[in-house]
Design an enzyme around this catalytic site. Structure first.
Site, PDB file in Angstrom:
ATOM      1  N   GLY A  13       0.800  -1.231   0.000  1.00 56.62           N
ATOM      2  CA  GLY A  13       0.000   0.000   0.000  1.00 56.62           C
ATOM      3  C   GLY A  13       0.830   1.277   0.000  1.00 56.62           C
ATOM      4  N   ASP A  33       7.367  -3.921   9.034  1.00 55.33           N
ATOM      5  CA  ASP A  33       5.946  -4.284   9.037  1.00 55.33           C
ATOM      6  C   ASP A  33       5.722  -5.302  10.153  1.00 55.33           C
ATOM      7  OD1 ASP A  33       3.718  -3.710   6.521  1.00 55.33           O
ATOM      8  OD2 ASP A  33       3.155  -5.129   8.072  1.00 55.33           O
ATOM      9  N   ASP A  59       6.147  -4.261  15.033  1.00 57.57           N
ATOM     10  CA  ASP A  59       4.727  -4.151  15.389  1.00 57.57           C
ATOM     11  C   ASP A  59       4.574  -2.824  16.113  1.00 57.57           C
ATOM     12  OD1 ASP A  59       2.221  -4.211  16.518  1.00 57.57           O
ATOM     13  OD2 ASP A  59       2.417  -6.220  17.379  1.00 57.57           O
ATOM     14  N   VAL A  60       3.823  -1.899  15.505  1.00 54.77           N
ATOM     15  CA  VAL A  60       3.761  -0.548  16.071  1.00 54.77           C
ATOM     16  C   VAL A  60       2.992  -0.492  17.388  1.00 54.77           C
ATOM     17  CG1 VAL A  60       4.082   0.583  13.832  1.00 54.77           C
ATOM     18  CG2 VAL A  60       1.748   0.179  14.694  1.00 54.77           C
ATOM     19  N   ASN A  86       3.634   5.302   9.327  1.00 53.05           N
ATOM     20  CA  ASN A  86       2.560   5.089   8.344  1.00 53.05           C
ATOM     21  C   ASN A  86       1.545   4.028   8.768  1.00 53.05           C
ATOM     22  OD1 ASN A  86       1.446   4.775   5.414  1.00 53.05           O
ATOM     23  ND2 ASN A  86       2.259   2.744   5.903  1.00 53.05           N
ATOM     24  N   TYR A 152     -11.620   5.298  13.889  1.00 53.16           N
ATOM     25  CA  TYR A 152     -10.535   5.565  12.930  1.00 53.16           C
ATOM     26  C   TYR A 152     -10.385   7.083  12.745  1.00 53.16           C
ATOM     27  CZ  TYR A 152      -7.977   5.646   8.477  1.00 53.16           C
ATOM     28  OH  TYR A 152      -7.066   5.901   7.477  1.00 53.16           O
ATOM     29  N   ILE A 185      -6.952   7.186  -1.781  1.00 55.42           N
ATOM     30  CA  ILE A 185      -5.810   7.025  -2.693  1.00 55.42           C
ATOM     31  C   ILE A 185      -5.980   5.699  -3.431  1.00 55.42           C
ATOM     32  CG2 ILE A 185      -3.287   6.809  -2.780  1.00 55.42           C
ATOM     33  CD1 ILE A 185      -4.242   9.568  -1.756  1.00 55.42           C
ATOM     34  N   GLU A 186      -5.596   5.667  -4.689  1.00 56.49           N
ATOM     35  CA  GLU A 186      -5.602   4.391  -5.446  1.00 56.49           C
ATOM     36  C   GLU A 186      -4.699   3.413  -4.709  1.00 56.49           C
ATOM     37  OE1 GLU A 186      -6.483   1.585  -7.363  1.00 56.49           O
ATOM     38  OE2 GLU A 186      -7.193   3.232  -8.633  1.00 56.49           O
ATOM     39  N   PRO A 188      -4.689  -0.894  -2.661  1.00 58.23           N
ATOM     40  CA  PRO A 188      -5.447  -2.115  -2.362  1.00 58.23           C
ATOM     41  C   PRO A 188      -6.503  -1.880  -1.284  1.00 58.23           C
ATOM     42  CG  PRO A 188      -3.088  -2.569  -2.441  1.00 58.23           C
ATOM     43  CD  PRO A 188      -3.246  -1.082  -2.568  1.00 58.23           C
TER      44      PRO A 188
END
Ligand SMILES: NC(=O)C1=CN([C@@H]2O[C@H](COP(=O)(O)OP(=O)(O)OC[C@H]3O[C@@H](n4cnc5c(N)ncnc54)[C@H](O)[C@@H]3O)[C@@H](O)[C@H]2O)C=CC1
Ligand SMILES: CC(C)c1ccc(C(=O)O)c(O)c1O
Length: 246
Positions: A13, A33, A59-60, A86, A152, A185-186, A188
């Site tokens: 993404g 990630d 892992d954030v 992000n 969110y 945003i374009e 997935p």
């Protein structure tokens, strides 16, 4: 000297696109990630030689993972100049159906991760006397969201505020902290969230009648990461096709 950038949630993404534009601009990029395997696949796709990439599990939700990622980056590259916070989770539960537990889960992942990322990486950068941090907010944090859930939206609104707080705190250490607030945003994630039959309706609501471009977000990060970008800090950069204008 090669500049070093780290991106969270970079296996796919927007995070992957941002990592790609930083790499194209000459950075050595740390792809992090939730899953090390997915980070490794993304890092290899970016740089098969492995010379200018490092894949790490981060892992954030875990402060220990942030600290370990900083240590591993310094061990491999000797410095860290740019961080893109992000990673986030997106849930779309209607507001009256969100349980307190679900609310806490989204806030604690999306917002606390920015807080911890700015603390851990910001402290290092300020001690080094230079740094650039970019936090991923969202249009939903500014207009309350529509496609996304209230938790969110609230989690993203708080990122705008935290960005200002850390911008003030870290300025004396030569560190800027900015946010980017994208509309759809374009990607997935948008393709998954918006079924084909609803896409025309979504586009009809966007003044420019198109989705945004993930590579453009990456190029914006590259601009914000430049030493010459010292005078923009605490700002939220809107990239939303005219869906929201202050
Ligand atoms: N796609 C869009 O149109 C928009 C996206 N955003 C924001 O941009 C960012 C990226 O979004 P997308 O690329 O669309 O999302 P995505 O869901 O495609 O990718 C998110 C990445 O974060 C990772 N991740 C999830 N939980 C994690 C954790 N606990 N620790 C580390 N990594 C984790 C996932 O494994 C995935 O690789 C998010 O902050 C999102 O809120 C904001 C506005 C619009
Ligand atoms: C891809 C997800 C569901 C999404 C869609 C739209 C927005 C927005 O308009 O703010 C987001 O922030 C998203 O994460």
């Amino acid at each position: 000297m090669t500049q070093i950038a780290l991106v969270t949630g970079a296996a796919q993404g927007l995070g992957y696109a941002i990592a790609g534009r930083l790499f194209a601009a000459g950075y050595a990029v740390v792809i992090t990630d939730l899953s090390l395997e997915r980070a490794q696949v993304a890092a290899e796709a970016l740089d098969a030689s492995g010379e200018r990439v490092l894949a790490l599990k981060l892992d954030v939700a875990s402060k220990a993972d942030f600290e370990a990622a900083l240590a591993a980056t310094l061990e491999r590259f000797g410095a860290l100049h740019v961080v893109v916070n992000n990673a986030a989770m997106t849930l779309t539960t209607p507001v009256m159906q969100i349980s307190p537990e679900e609310f806490d889960r989204v806030l604690s992942l999306n917002t606390r991760s920015i807080f911890v990322g700015c603390q851990v990486f910001g402290a290092h950068m300020a001690a080094a006397g230079y740094g650039r941090i970019v936090n991923m907010a969202s249009l939903a944090g500014q207009n309350g969201g529509t496609a996304t859930g209230a938790h969110y939206a609230a989690s993203k609104g708080a990122i705008v505020t935290l960005t200002k707080v850390f911008a003030k705190e870290l300025a004396a250490g030569g560190v800027t902290v900015n946010a980017i607030a994208p509309g759809p945003i374009e990607s997935p994630a948008v393709r998954a969230a918006v079924p084909k039959e609803r896409m025309d309706g979504l586009l009809a609501n966007i003044p420019v009648r198109r989705l945004g471009d993930a590579d453009f977000l990456g190029d914006l990060v590259v601009q914000l990461a430049r030493p010459e970008a010292y005078f923009t800090t605490g700002a939220t950069w809107d990239v939303n096709g005219g869906l929201y204008m202050r």
